[in-house]
Design a protein around this motif. Structure first.
Motif, short mmCIF file in Angstrom:
data_model
loop_
_atom_site.label_atom_id
_atom_site.label_comp_id
_atom_site.label_asym_id
_atom_site.label_seq_id
_atom_site.Cartn_x
_atom_site.Cartn_y
_atom_site.Cartn_z
N LEU A 87 -0.13 13.59 -8.61
CA LEU A 87 0.33 12.88 -7.41
C LEU A 87 1.45 13.65 -6.71
O LEU A 87 1.40 13.88 -5.50
N PRO A 90 0.82 -1.22 0.00
CA PRO A 90 0.00 0.00 0.00
C PRO A 90 0.85 1.27 0.00
O PRO A 90 0.66 2.16 0.82
N VAL A 91 1.78 1.32 -0.93
CA VAL A 91 2.76 2.41 -1.00
C VAL A 91 2.88 2.85 -2.46
O VAL A 91 2.95 2.00 -3.35
N ILE A 92 2.89 4.15 -2.68
CA ILE A 92 3.27 4.71 -3.98
C ILE A 92 4.70 5.21 -3.80
O ILE A 92 4.92 6.20 -3.09
N LEU A 93 5.65 4.52 -4.37
CA LEU A 93 7.07 4.81 -4.08
C LEU A 93 7.57 6.08 -4.77
O LEU A 93 8.47 6.73 -4.27
N GLY A 94 7.03 6.37 -5.94
CA GLY A 94 7.46 7.58 -6.64
C GLY A 94 8.52 7.32 -7.69
O GLY A 94 8.46 7.89 -8.77
N VAL A 123 -5.39 7.89 -1.21
CA VAL A 123 -3.98 8.29 -1.16
C VAL A 123 -3.78 9.23 0.03
O VAL A 123 -4.53 10.20 0.20
N LYS A 171 7.64 11.92 -5.14
CA LYS A 171 7.16 11.75 -3.77
C LYS A 171 6.60 10.37 -3.48
O LYS A 171 6.07 9.70 -4.35
N ARG A 172 6.72 9.99 -2.22
CA ARG A 172 6.18 8.73 -1.74
C ARG A 172 4.83 8.99 -1.04
O ARG A 172 4.67 9.99 -0.34
N TRP A 173 3.88 8.08 -1.24
CA TRP A 173 2.57 8.20 -0.60
C TRP A 173 2.14 6.85 -0.05
O TRP A 173 2.59 5.82 -0.51
N ARG A 174 1.22 6.90 0.92
CA ARG A 174 0.51 5.69 1.31
C ARG A 174 -0.72 5.54 0.44
O ARG A 174 -1.37 6.54 0.12
N ALA A 175 -1.04 4.32 0.06
CA ALA A 175 -2.24 4.07 -0.75
C ALA A 175 -3.05 3.00 -0.03
O ALA A 175 -2.69 1.83 -0.04
#
Lengths: 186, 186
Positions: free
Chosen positions: B119, A133-137, B171, B148-152
């Motif tokens: 994003l 559950p991570v968007i690393l970029g 997100v 950038k890094r995000w939680r999804a």
């Protein structure tokens, strides 16, 4: 024919390592039960690329003791301690020899290069992916361009309480395509 | 702040168009109910890149009549018939103006460039992806590198009978990160 499985974690945006090549972004998910033990027990041999191999060697203990490990590389022997076999041949040749040696249940560990090589060769039957559950970029992409199209039929999709989406796909030849599996050719 | 959603189909290997730039590989899934009508009714405005815009113009009828359509492009006006507005500004500027105009429910259509721009700007709140049961092999990737890094966080995951795996993610800023949403800055 051998039973060849891809079993791999990736970010929502399709990366397997972060922009420094590290897989430490997976640490928060350590210890969770993703069916790993059951899967690993069924495996006779592991195939990986040189980058993945080097990442595995960074841990103090070799994690795959007792299993045959083949490293696909054109660079010759990367180490001399016998923990892995360094092999410059194609996916078909490697899979064929492993099966003849009675090691037909193969896990293609990664990275993107070996996975695509086994897919393009028509060898992958199961694709087990764990979407963290991570968007690393940015980072190392799981998917590298290949040559062939396949159908990927979901067998099971599981949403874990920690947000991981597990997909278990069976890989088939496209609708209407002739089965040109290498096992009908070799 | 605006409600910004990415709603997009991709192959298992992360492509949105095939190696010829075509989306005809999606044709076998036409007509299936993916909640499209309900989603589209909630949308005030669409944002897309120039490549996606040109693909949309290949259909005889403009598919987005009655909705505001913004094309992110540095190339000036691509057409003069008024079906879309061509805008060379950033994601934040576009989103801010749309919301001031009462068009705050925005669908970022694609491709990878505009999606990553929204994003990286911290503007995407929902990510609705439709993983088609196809391994395309090569084409235009959905995910382009960003900053950038995000939680999804998965809200819902649905496996359709035709093999499509639908993921609906919220997100969030990463754990422990300061909320630097542009809406606290503009």
């Amino acid at each position: 024919m051998p039973e060849i499985t891809v079993y791999i974690a990736h970010s929502v945006d399709g990366y397997i390592a972060d922009r420094d090549g590290s897989v430490s972004w997976l640490d928060p998910f350590e210890g969770w039960d993703f069916g790993w033990d059951a899967f690993y027990r069924t495996i006779d041999a592991l195939v990986m690329g040189a980058t993945t191999y080097r990442e595995c060697r960074r841990t103090p203990e070799w994690p795959y003791r007792g299993k045959a490990v083949i490293v696909m590389t054109k660079s010759g022997r990367l180490d001399e301690d016998g923990l892995a076999v360094f092999d410059d041949r194609t996916a078909v040749e490697i899979a064929y020899d492993l099966e003849r040696a009675g090691l037909g249940r193969i896990w293609v560990v990664g990275g993107g290069g070996p996975i695509r090589a086994f897919l393009d060769a028509g060898l992958v039957r199961r694709l087990r992916t764990f979407q963290m559950p991570v968007i690393l970029g940015a980072g190392t992409p799981l998917w590298t361009p290949g040559r062939k199209r396949w159908r990927a039929e979901p067998r099971a999709v599981t949403v874990h309480a920690n947000g991981v989406v597990e997909c278990d796909h069976t890989v088939h030849a496209p609708e209407g395509a002739v089965d040109d599996s290498p096992w009908t050719r070799v």
